[in-house]
Design an enzyme around this catalytic site. Structure first.
Site, PDB file in Angstrom:
ATOM      1  N   GLU A  29     -22.246 -47.596  70.295  1.00 54.41           N
ATOM      2  CA  GLU A  29     -22.608 -47.257  68.889  1.00 54.41           C
ATOM      3  C   GLU A  29     -21.703 -46.149  68.345  1.00 54.41           C
ATOM      4  OE1 GLU A  29     -26.091 -47.974  67.119  1.00 54.41           O
ATOM      5  OE2 GLU A  29     -26.635 -49.575  68.508  1.00 54.41           O
TER       6      GLU A  29
HETATM    7  N1  CAA Z   1     -22.435 -46.259  55.188  1.00 59.46           N
HETATM    8  C1  CAA Z   1     -22.078 -47.096  54.196  1.00 59.46           C
HETATM    9  N2  CAA Z   1     -20.783 -47.390  53.944  1.00 59.46           N
HETATM   10  C2  CAA Z   1     -19.848 -46.816  54.704  1.00 59.46           C
HETATM   11  C3  CAA Z   1     -20.164 -45.919  55.738  1.00 59.46           C
HETATM   12  C4  CAA Z   1     -21.533 -45.661  55.964  1.00 59.46           C
HETATM   13  N3  CAA Z   1     -21.913 -44.851  56.954  1.00 59.46           N
HETATM   14  N4  CAA Z   1     -19.022 -45.517  56.335  1.00 59.46           N
HETATM   15  C5  CAA Z   1     -18.032 -46.118  55.696  1.00 59.46           C
HETATM   16  N5  CAA Z   1     -18.517 -46.924  54.715  1.00 59.46           N
HETATM   17  C6  CAA Z   1     -17.784 -47.789  53.801  1.00 59.46           C
HETATM   18  C7  CAA Z   1     -17.329 -47.036  52.611  1.00 59.46           C
HETATM   19  O1  CAA Z   1     -17.569 -47.881  51.514  1.00 59.46           O
HETATM   20  C8  CAA Z   1     -15.849 -46.818  52.802  1.00 59.46           C
HETATM   21  O2  CAA Z   1     -15.177 -46.952  51.631  1.00 59.46           O
HETATM   22  P1  CAA Z   1     -14.924 -45.696  50.647  1.00 59.46           P
HETATM   23  O3  CAA Z   1     -13.465 -45.434  50.795  1.00 59.46           O
HETATM   24  O4  CAA Z   1     -15.330 -46.249  49.327  1.00 59.46           O
HETATM   25  O5  CAA Z   1     -15.750 -44.532  51.108  1.00 59.46           O
HETATM   26  C9  CAA Z   1     -15.435 -47.964  53.722  1.00 59.46           C
HETATM   27  O6  CAA Z   1     -16.633 -48.317  54.449  1.00 59.46           O
HETATM   28  C10 CAA Z   1     -14.365 -47.590  54.733  1.00 59.46           C
HETATM   29  O7  CAA Z   1     -14.775 -46.398  55.376  1.00 59.46           O
HETATM   30  P2  CAA Z   1     -13.766 -45.523  56.225  1.00 59.46           P
HETATM   31  O8  CAA Z   1     -12.529 -45.287  55.425  1.00 59.46           O
HETATM   32  O9  CAA Z   1     -14.521 -44.347  56.731  1.00 59.46           O
HETATM   33  O10 CAA Z   1     -13.410 -46.528  57.428  1.00 59.46           O
HETATM   34  P3  CAA Z   1     -12.550 -46.297  58.717  1.00 59.46           P
HETATM   35  O11 CAA Z   1     -11.794 -47.537  58.989  1.00 59.46           O
HETATM   36  O12 CAA Z   1     -11.772 -45.025  58.604  1.00 59.46           O
HETATM   37  O13 CAA Z   1     -13.660 -46.228  59.888  1.00 59.46           O
HETATM   38  C11 CAA Z   1     -15.065 -45.180  61.509  1.00 59.46           C
HETATM   39  C12 CAA Z   1     -14.397 -45.193  60.122  1.00 59.46           C
HETATM   40  C13 CAA Z   1     -16.219 -44.262  61.245  1.00 59.46           C
HETATM   41  C14 CAA Z   1     -14.166 -44.614  62.575  1.00 59.46           C
HETATM   42  C15 CAA Z   1     -15.564 -46.591  61.951  1.00 59.46           C
HETATM   43  O14 CAA Z   1     -14.479 -47.409  62.319  1.00 59.46           O
HETATM   44  C16 CAA Z   1     -16.546 -46.505  63.091  1.00 59.46           C
HETATM   45  O15 CAA Z   1     -17.712 -46.183  62.889  1.00 59.46           O
HETATM   46  N6  CAA Z   1     -16.113 -46.817  64.340  1.00 59.46           N
HETATM   47  C17 CAA Z   1     -17.006 -46.897  65.474  1.00 59.46           C
HETATM   48  C18 CAA Z   1     -17.520 -48.291  65.624  1.00 59.46           C
HETATM   49  C19 CAA Z   1     -18.845 -48.338  66.292  1.00 59.46           C
HETATM   50  O16 CAA Z   1     -19.701 -47.488  66.133  1.00 59.46           O
HETATM   51  N7  CAA Z   1     -19.071 -49.404  67.049  1.00 59.46           N
HETATM   52  C20 CAA Z   1     -20.330 -49.601  67.664  1.00 59.46           C
HETATM   53  C21 CAA Z   1     -20.504 -51.022  68.029  1.00 59.46           C
HETATM   54  S1  CAA Z   1     -22.190 -51.527  68.088  1.00 59.46           S
HETATM   55  C22 CAA Z   1     -22.809 -51.021  69.564  1.00 59.46           C
HETATM   56  O17 CAA Z   1     -22.206 -50.308  70.299  1.00 59.46           O
HETATM   57  C23 CAA Z   1     -24.185 -51.493  69.844  1.00 59.46           C
HETATM   58  C24 CAA Z   1     -24.507 -51.517  71.295  1.00 59.46           C
HETATM   59  O18 CAA Z   1     -24.061 -52.381  71.998  1.00 59.46           O
HETATM   60  C25 CAA Z   1     -25.387 -50.508  71.881  1.00 59.46           C
END
Ligand code: CAA
Length: 386
Positions: free
Chosen positions: A370
């Site tokens: 996550e």
């Molecule tokens: N809520 C709503 N919208 C969001 C958001 C949020 N928390 N975060 C980003 N967005 C949207 C926004 O609209 C944003 O656009 P704006 O420019 O208008 O703000 C758009 O998404 C792009 O956002 P970022 O520019 O922040 O995107 P990024 O490519 O830089 O990614 C990151 C950011 C936070 C690193 C993301 O890639 C990330 O969270 N990575 C980790 C992935 C992850 O958590 N994977 C888990 C897999 S599931 C799992 O693990 C379950 C399990 O098995 C236990």
């Protein structure tokens, strides 16, 4: 009763209750952990337990497979505070069961609650809430890893819907789930990602290789292969191009669930450490009181932080920052608590099945999935600096 079972009971002296406040579902939660999880915990932690679907089916029988789902769709109509209380209680008994249920309830079901239309809600929520179906969440791909927006699974538009092709990696309940929330590319960039509800029974959906993990042996983690899968247009979740937002919104509250899982693991390890220290003291030997105190502080702080952020979700607040803080703190704390518990319980904890050893192996994954804790730091800093 095995040592692992003992690790699930409270470490507290009589009258001292570990939960700051119990919710309306606490009776059902306690009965479920006692009757359904504790009996299978040793087998699950050894990787010899029941199929993940049996875990969710048992939760369904207890009325807990749809904690966040409204009653009109067969759920318990509970809050996020109920949800984290549930995941913590299950994790204290067995962390594999906790992650199966956490993914089912949060990132597997919540996107439908948040972004689904009436038709999608009526078709899928009752089956998920009853425990008849298990849900999964398919975002991560081998090439992109933490950079979720780098995904390359394609969704090509055809007359009747889309054709999905690609491979997802490190998917919880891969090959076991009945329904996956799948993120795939319908265009370029972050705005070119769409979300889909994909049934496991559809032609071309295959569970690939499962990972042999260091812990969490009772939960399945592996590849999900999508080989030219036809997905009807009615199964696109949210608007085209909205998939990244769907995924990130799901992860905001999903990360609170992982904080709860980490708190439960820490509580289980703490119990093992306290029990060992009491036995040691009973034989007149020295006990490391400072370490014991630190374990308690870390565990209680994780619980309070997790409950606080869950209550923020219930109040409709955006928790991107706070969920990352809770996930980072609670999962780092659970690794530290489990590690210290192994030391306090040594040399017995050298045994593979010792409750502290099991917790230490299970704890590590919480820092990774996550969103790794490095990613949580990126999110926290970005939220502060924007
Ligand atoms: N809520 C709503 N919208 C969001 C958001 C949020 N928390 N975060 C980003 N967005 C949207 C926004 O609209 C944003 O656009 P704006 O420019 O208008 O703000 C758009 O998404 C792009 O956002 P970022 O520019 O922040 O995107 P990024 O490519 O830089 O990614 C990151 C950011 C936070 C690193 C993301 O890639 C990330 O969270 N990575 C980790 C992935 C992850 O958590 N994977 C888990 C897999 S599931 C799992 O693990 C379950 C399990 O098995 C236990």
């Amino acid at each position: 009763m095995s040592e692992l079972h003992q690790g699930a009971t409270t470490a507290y002296p009589e009258g001292r209750v570990p939960h700051p406040a119990r919710g309306v579902l606490s009776g059902e939660i306690d009965a479920f952990v006692r009757d359904a999880i504790l009996p299978i915990a040793p087998a699950l932690s050894a990787g010899k337990g029941p199929h993940p679907k049996d875990v969710v089916a048992a939760a369904g029988e207890a009325g807990l497979a749809g904690i966040l789902t409204p009653r009109e769709y067969g759920g318990a109509g509970g809050s996020h505070v109920d949800f984290v209380e549930f995941i913590e209680a299950v994790a204290q008994a067995d962390a594999s069961a906790a992650v199966i249920l956490d993914v089912h309830l949060s990132v597997g079901t919540e996107p439908i609650l948040l972004f689904g239309n009436d038709d999608q809600k009526s078709r899928y929520l009752p089956r998920l809430a009853s425990g008849e179906w298990l849900a999964g969440f398919a975002l991560t791909e081998a090439a992109g890893g933490s950079d979720a927006a780098a995904l390359i699974t394609r969704a090509v538009k055809v007359d009747s819907g889309y054709r999905l092709s690609g491979s997802k990696a490190f998917i919880t309940s891969a090959g076991a789930a009945d329904l996956y929330v799948v993120m795939a590319r319908t265009g370029d960039g972050t705005d070119g990602i769409s979300a889909f509800l994909v049934e496991a029974a559809w032609r071309g959906v295959k569970g690939g290789t499962l990972l042999r993990k260091m812990g969490l042996h009772g939960s399945w983690t592996g590849e999900l292969v999508l080989d030219d899968v036809h997905v009807p247009a009615a199964n696109r979740l949210g608007d085209e191009g909205e998939g990244f937002r769907v995924a990130m919104a799901a992860l905001d509250s999903g990360r609170v669930g992982i904080s709860a899982q980490a708190t439960g693991i820490a509580q289980g390890a703490l119990h093992a450490a306290v029990a060992a220290a009491r036995r040691r003291r009973a034989t007149g030997r020295e006990v490391d009181e400072v370490s014991i105190a630190d374990l308690e502080v870390n565990t209680v702080a994780s619980r309070l932080l997790t409950r606080h952020v869950a209550s923020m979700v219930d109040a409709g607040e955006r928790v991107t920052l706070d969920a990352s803080i809770a996930k980072l703190y609670a999962t780092d704390a659970c690794v530290a608590v489990a590690h210290a518990a192994v030391e306090i319980c040594s040399p017995d904890s050298a045994a593979e099945t010792h409750p502290a050893a099991v917790r230490l192996r299970d704890a590590k994954a919480c820092q990774i999935y996550e969103g790794t804790n490095q990613i949580q730091r990126v999110v926290i800093a970005r939220e502060l600096l924007r």
